[in-house]
Scaffold this active site. Sequence first.
Site, PDB file in Angstrom:
ATOM      1  N   HIS A  66      47.027  45.818  21.577  1.00 15.96           N
ATOM      2  CA  HIS A  66      46.063  45.852  20.457  1.00 15.96           C
ATOM      3  C   HIS A  66      45.311  44.543  20.250  1.00 15.96           C
ATOM      4  O   HIS A  66      44.291  44.532  19.546  1.00 15.96           O
ATOM      5  CB  HIS A  66      46.763  46.195  19.139  1.00 15.96           C
ATOM      6  CG  HIS A  66      47.414  47.546  19.105  1.00 15.96           C
ATOM      7  ND1 HIS A  66      46.724  48.708  19.368  1.00 15.96           N
ATOM      8  CD2 HIS A  66      48.693  47.915  18.847  1.00 15.96           C
ATOM      9  CE1 HIS A  66      47.566  49.735  19.266  1.00 15.96           C
ATOM     10  NE2 HIS A  66      48.764  49.283  18.957  1.00 15.96           N
TER      11      HIS A  66
HETATM   12  O1  ZLV Z   1      53.407  49.788  19.539  1.00 16.96           O
HETATM   13  O2  ZLV Z   1      54.408  47.682   9.339  1.00 16.96           O
HETATM   14  O3  ZLV Z   1      49.483  51.141  10.011  1.00 16.96           O
HETATM   15  C1  ZLV Z   1      52.273  47.954  20.593  1.00 16.96           C
HETATM   16  C2  ZLV Z   1      52.236  49.022  19.479  1.00 16.96           C
HETATM   17  O4  ZLV Z   1      51.189  49.893  19.824  1.00 16.96           O
HETATM   18  C3  ZLV Z   1      49.372  49.941  10.156  1.00 16.96           C
HETATM   19  N1  ZLV Z   1      50.014  49.291  11.105  1.00 16.96           N
HETATM   20  C4  ZLV Z   1      48.490  49.076   9.306  1.00 16.96           C
HETATM   21  C5  ZLV Z   1      47.237  49.678   8.840  1.00 16.96           C
HETATM   22  C6  ZLV Z   1      47.687  49.372   7.449  1.00 16.96           C
HETATM   23  N2  ZLV Z   1      48.848  48.739   7.987  1.00 16.96           N
HETATM   24  C7  ZLV Z   1      50.086  49.000   7.361  1.00 16.96           C
HETATM   25  C8  ZLV Z   1      50.812  47.748   7.170  1.00 16.96           C
HETATM   26  C9  ZLV Z   1      52.257  47.917   7.464  1.00 16.96           C
HETATM   27  C10 ZLV Z   1      52.855  46.636   7.862  1.00 16.96           C
HETATM   28  C11 ZLV Z   1      54.222  46.687   8.422  1.00 16.96           C
HETATM   29  C12 ZLV Z   1      55.465  48.508   9.269  1.00 16.96           C
HETATM   30  C13 ZLV Z   1      56.633  48.159   8.607  1.00 16.96           C
HETATM   31  C14 ZLV Z   1      57.679  49.028   8.554  1.00 16.96           C
HETATM   32  C15 ZLV Z   1      57.564  50.235   9.181  1.00 16.96           C
HETATM   33  C16 ZLV Z   1      56.414  50.583   9.847  1.00 16.96           C
HETATM   34  C17 ZLV Z   1      55.344  49.706   9.901  1.00 16.96           C
HETATM   35  C18 ZLV Z   1      54.142  50.096  10.605  1.00 16.96           C
HETATM   36  N3  ZLV Z   1      52.994  49.414  10.839  1.00 16.96           N
HETATM   37  C19 ZLV Z   1      53.976  51.308  11.224  1.00 16.96           C
HETATM   38  N4  ZLV Z   1      52.763  51.354  11.792  1.00 16.96           N
HETATM   39  C20 ZLV Z   1      52.196  50.202  11.568  1.00 16.96           C
HETATM   40  C21 ZLV Z   1      50.853  49.908  12.078  1.00 16.96           C
HETATM   41  C22 ZLV Z   1      50.861  49.027  13.315  1.00 16.96           C
HETATM   42  C23 ZLV Z   1      51.431  49.696  14.516  1.00 16.96           C
HETATM   43  C24 ZLV Z   1      51.437  48.771  15.709  1.00 16.96           C
HETATM   44  C25 ZLV Z   1      51.936  49.410  16.977  1.00 16.96           C
HETATM   45  C26 ZLV Z   1      52.056  48.414  18.095  1.00 16.96           C
HETATM   46  C27 ZLV Z   1      53.276  46.894  20.455  1.00 16.96           C
HETATM   47 ZN    ZN Z   2      52.877  51.650  20.031  1.00 16.38          ZN
END
Ligand code: ZLV
Ligand code: ZN
Length: 396
Positions: free
Chosen positions: A149
């Site tokens: 990302h």
């Molecule tokens: O696996 O996050 O949904 C590559 C990869 O592809 C969001 N982030 C963003 C948009 C608004 N925020 C939410 C903020 C959350 C911050 C902390 C978490 C904490 C606990 C459990 C789940 C999350 C979380 N965050 C789940 N999904 C998000 C995504 C980012 C996903 C990145 C995937 C990375 C390494």
């Molecule tokens: Zn992922």
Amino acid sequence: MAHEYGITKPKGYNVTFHYNPNMERHHFGQTHPMKPWRLTLTKSLVTSYGMNFAMDNYTARTATYEELTNFHTNDYVDFLATVAPQPTPLDVDNMHPDLKFNLGGSDCPLFEGLYDYCSMSAGSSLDAARKICSKQADIAIAWGGGLHHAKKSEASGFCYINDIVLAILQLLRVYPRVLYIDIDVHHGDGVEEAFLSTDRVMTVSFHKYDPNTFFPGTGALDDNGPRSEHNPGAHHALNVPLNDGITDEQYKWLFESVISRCVEKFRPSAIALQCGADSLAGDRLGKFNLLVEGHSSCVEFCKKLGIPMIMFGGGGYTPRNVARAWAYETAVAINQHKNIPTQIPEHTPWRERFRHETLLPTIEQILGEPRQNRNPQKKLQDIVQHITEQLRFVSH
Ligand code: ZLV
Ligand code: ZN
Ligand code: CA
């Protein structure tokens, strides 16, 4: 030297394994889903099966500032190198005051040793790329990479430095065309964006797509990059948007249908495969029904193409599942997956973490009840049709 499972180095086929044991010392925060410790768990399985005897093992070095700025801007990398860590534990009242470069929020926290962590991830992927470029490896493995990302001048979704873009830029010095394939449950937006204007890189991401509720919200079937006449990269960004609950059988069919068509038309000279393990059943963030068998069948299919390949890590938020998948996929790379016992070796460190003591648990063992499959076969056929149409514009 041979291991108890009889794993030895094959002649005439080389797999390199790039690992930095210091990555696991870094912590995103207690409640953050990204746990660098999963890399240690993976390495422990790989070693206890004796797979290290069949590969060239390298302690990855850290990437230099010059290497990082091959893609990222100087001001972004300078900031990453000098910014102070946030106080821990992280909570809403303790957020970094300014979200410069999207840093310091809850997705991309500023933790102790962040710059070193990023340089190690990038270093392992760059080492892998160099082994492919020098033809010292047929397959090079960098489980610490795959952070798809990160943007030129911005952190995003747990990713700060885009090690994949850096590695592909390295491959392009030697190989005319690189096929990037991404089986992480999230859209590989950073890699796609970096190569939108070139016809030397084709990007294909398989992911859950729901623009309203699932990160990053991009990667629709008809998002194929800017379609101007003057853009050589037009039609070279392909997306496979999926819903929750996809099964091994469907995923394997879709993967092979899509990738065989891409290979036929694009004729890649190297492959970069991001093996994000959050597409497995039982992941903390992903909701697919994939088993290690289905996930690793993608690696098997790519290996059989006989094209030099880098395998990167990526997402994966249930560490025992990540370790099982990446260890099994390491076995696929060295062609030992059919020979190793599924029973996890007695002497494996943290063996008790692997419930059911097997490398290949069933969906019932993982989830109890599978997730509802929201992918009708007709939707998958439409995807293959759309991709076939996009590929009409591609020829090499
Ligand atoms: O696996 O996050 O949904 C590559 C990869 O592809 C969001 N982030 C963003 C948009 C608004 N925020 C939410 C903020 C959350 C911050 C902390 C978490 C904490 C606990 C459990 C789940 C999350 C979380 N965050 C789940 N999904 C998000 C995504 C980012 C996903 C990145 C995937 C990375 C390494
Ligand atoms: Zn992922
Ligand atoms: Ca993906």
